[in-house]
Design a protein around this motif. Structure first.
Motif, PDB file in Angstrom:
ATOM      1  N   GLN A 107       0.533  -1.323   0.096  1.00 49.66           N
ATOM      2  CA  GLN A 107      -0.240  -0.058   0.033  1.00 49.66           C
ATOM      3  C   GLN A 107       0.701   1.233   0.115  1.00 49.66           C
ATOM      4  O   GLN A 107       0.632   2.135  -0.649  1.00 49.66           O
ATOM      5  N   PHE A 108       1.823   1.223   0.712  1.00 48.40           N
ATOM      6  CA  PHE A 108       2.932   2.258   0.711  1.00 48.40           C
ATOM      7  C   PHE A 108       3.484   2.661  -0.623  1.00 48.40           C
ATOM      8  O   PHE A 108       3.540   3.739  -1.168  1.00 48.40           O
ATOM      9  N   ALA A 111       0.501   4.109  -3.162  1.00 47.30           N
ATOM     10  CA  ALA A 111       0.030   5.125  -2.824  1.00 47.30           C
ATOM     11  C   ALA A 111       0.016   6.278  -3.904  1.00 47.30           C
ATOM     12  O   ALA A 111      -1.031   6.874  -4.182  1.00 47.30           O
ATOM     13  N   GLU A 124      -2.346  10.155  -1.775  1.00 46.44           N
ATOM     14  CA  GLU A 124      -1.297   9.472  -1.478  1.00 46.44           C
ATOM     15  C   GLU A 124      -0.804   9.545  -0.021  1.00 46.44           C
ATOM     16  O   GLU A 124      -0.450   8.377   0.464  1.00 46.44           O
ATOM     17  N   LYS A 128      -0.272   6.357   2.786  1.00 50.67           N
ATOM     18  CA  LYS A 128       0.841   5.978   3.117  1.00 50.67           C
ATOM     19  C   LYS A 128       0.665   5.828   4.723  1.00 50.67           C
ATOM     20  O   LYS A 128       1.063   4.822   5.624  1.00 50.67           O
TER      21      LYS A 128
END
Length: 504
Positions: A107-108, A111, A124, A128
């Motif tokens: 996911q980080f 983003a 974004e 994060k």
């Protein structure tokens, strides 16, 4: 000529008492937690703007899209299996840690792409930060499964209450001091941390994770099937936000997303606790060689007994409810939530079917129904999107009933339940809801004629009690046995001796 023999009904008092206690704690605590949460939600609802909820919905679609890999299904395998030892628990713990660390990293990294897709740079940073939620998941999923296996929900209920207080305080406090959409981001993160700590202590989780997965094939097989179901569920449940995210403005998306959130309060907040108790209860019945059918019918009837009048009432009182809760700035939501409410009883019935087939070791049925939903809902949403938010509502009207039909067709034969027997038990609830709808509609017409400028809160104070009393009165006069049987579920049963006629 008919012979008779004495039939001693099995003494289910021990099992029934445990299930009643579990339901009381898990569902009862959920009710109290939701009262706390809703007090905060209504206040936050009035402080924030629809565009804030639109941005938050965009991030939630991404979280949900990755969440299917969180490993909850591996933890759930501990409930269904016959034997559990420290090694198996350690292996599941290791699987959960690997899965969720990977999801957080994914996911980080994703983003920035998600922000570009939606055309909203703030997405974004939100994604994060929200990636940290996944790091708490192993310490939530594993303790929850261990407690559920023992049908022990008292401690989970207490933890849920604490989480509700922390989440409500965080959301309201941050919204009040001007954090905007970040109030919605930080509240669930605070709740995840508290839930992880509370459940880990409650379950007395003293094992270390093991990353040696030899001999864990059954865990991977059962968990893999449920993981696939979760993926298909995500496709079904998030496809509307994913499709609308690029077509609607953040304001329009916020209006629809919050309407859907409000409509899903009952199915999304109150039915999962019932499923959490039903799954281990069904599994225990199956292991004992006892039929699931009677318990399944009673559960489904009870679900409809509660959800049908709530949603019919919401559809009829949507205008007064939204104007009371959110004020004029949310008025665009009124027809959307009224329309969604009509589809929700079908959705509720479909949700409670999966625990029964999973408990008998047939997750393929859940996979199949999830696959049908994953095709049906996105297809309907793609056709409906051209007509804006109401087009998505109309898509729900088509997809939800069709999915219930498909789910019943696969589930009922597996647990030896005839559709006619099920409908016979559900029909009185539907008829009583219809009587309630007629009474509320007549009162709305009368009040509109006599007092057209009546204030929304006062209108709610008139219509809601009228609807509730009419519904209960209809059941009492026409189908009193349903009320007696539902009440009996909450009381300690006594062993009964009855005469069973035998053919001559």
């Amino acid at each position: 000529m008919t012979k008779e023999r004495a039939f001693i009904a099995p003494d289910d008092s021990g099992f029934a008492a445990r299930v009643r206690s579990a339901v009381a704690w898990r569902w009862g605590s959920q009710v109290i937690a939701q009262i706390i949460t809703w007090t905060s939600t209504i206040a936050v609802f009035r402080i924030l703007d629809p565009s804030d909820y639109g941005l938050f919905a965009m991030t939630q679609a991404v979280l949900a899209a990755l969440n299917f890999l969180n490993g909850y299904s591996f933890a759930a395998s501990l409930i269904q299996t016959d034997d559990v030892d420290d090694r198996r628990i350690s292996q599941v713990f290791g699987m959960l840690i690997l899965a969720n660390a990977g999801i957080a990293l994914a996911q980080f990294l994703l983003a920035p792409a998600a922000a570009v897709y939606y055309g909203q740079p703030e997405v974004e940073a939100m994604l994060k930060v929200q990636a940290l939620i996944f790091l708490a998941t192993p310490f939530i999923a594993l303790p929850s499964a261990l407690l559920a296996r023992r049908i022990e929900f008292r401690s989970q209920g207490l933890v849920n209450l604490l989480c509700a207080i922390v989440g409500a305080t965080t959301a309201l406090g941050l919204a009040w001091i001007g954090f905007g959409v970040w109030a919605l981001v930080y509240a669930p993160m605070a709740m995840a941390g508290v839930r992880a700590l509370g459940l880990t202590i409650s379950a007395r989780l003293l094992v270390w994770p093991s990353f040696d997965f030899r001999g864990a094939g059954d865990i991977l097989s059962f968990g893999g099937a449920l993981t696939l179901c979760q993926l298909l569920w995500i496709v079904q449940s998030q496809s509307d936000i994913f499709v609308a995210g690029r077509s609607f403005t953040t304001h329009e998306l916020g209006i629809y997303a919050e309407a859907l959130f409000l409509a899903l309060v009952v199915t999304g907040r109150f039915l999962p606790p019932i499923n959490e108790v039903a799954y281990p209860a069904y599994a225990e019945l199956h292991k004992a060689g006892r039929p699931l059918g009677p318990f399944f019918i009673r559960t489904l009837r009870t679900v409809l007994l509660v959800t049908a009048p709530i949603y019919v009432g919401l559809a009829l009182t949507a205008e007064a409810a939204i104007l009371t809760i959110g004020g004029e700035k949310w008025a665009e939501m009124i027809p959307i939530i009224a329309g969604l409410a009509l589809a929700m009883p079908f959705f509720a019935m479909q949700i409670v079917c999966a625990p029964a087939t999973n408990a008998i070791g047939r997750p393929r049925i859940y996979v199949t129904t999830s696959a049908i939903g994953a095709v049906l809902f996105p297809t309907c949403f793609l056709f409906g999107i051209a007509n804006g938010p109401m087009g998505l509502v109309h898509a729900w009207w088509v997809a939800a009933p069709l999915l219930v039909i498909a789910t019943f067709a696969l589930t009922l034969p597996a647990i030896n339940v005839r559709l006619a027997d099920l409908l016979k038990q559900l029909l009185p609830v539907m008829l009583a809801s219809g009587v309630m709808a007629l009474a509320v509609t007549a009162m709305k017409f009368a009040l509109g004629t006599m007092a057209p400028e009546i204030a929304p809160p006062l209108l709610l104070l008139i219509l809601v009690p009228l609807g509730a009393l009419t519904y209960v009165a209809a059941l009492w006069l026409g189908w009193r046995n349903i009320l007696y049987e539902t009440w009996a579920m909450l009381r300690k049963p006594k062993p009964a001796t009855a005469a069973m006629p035998l053919p001559a």
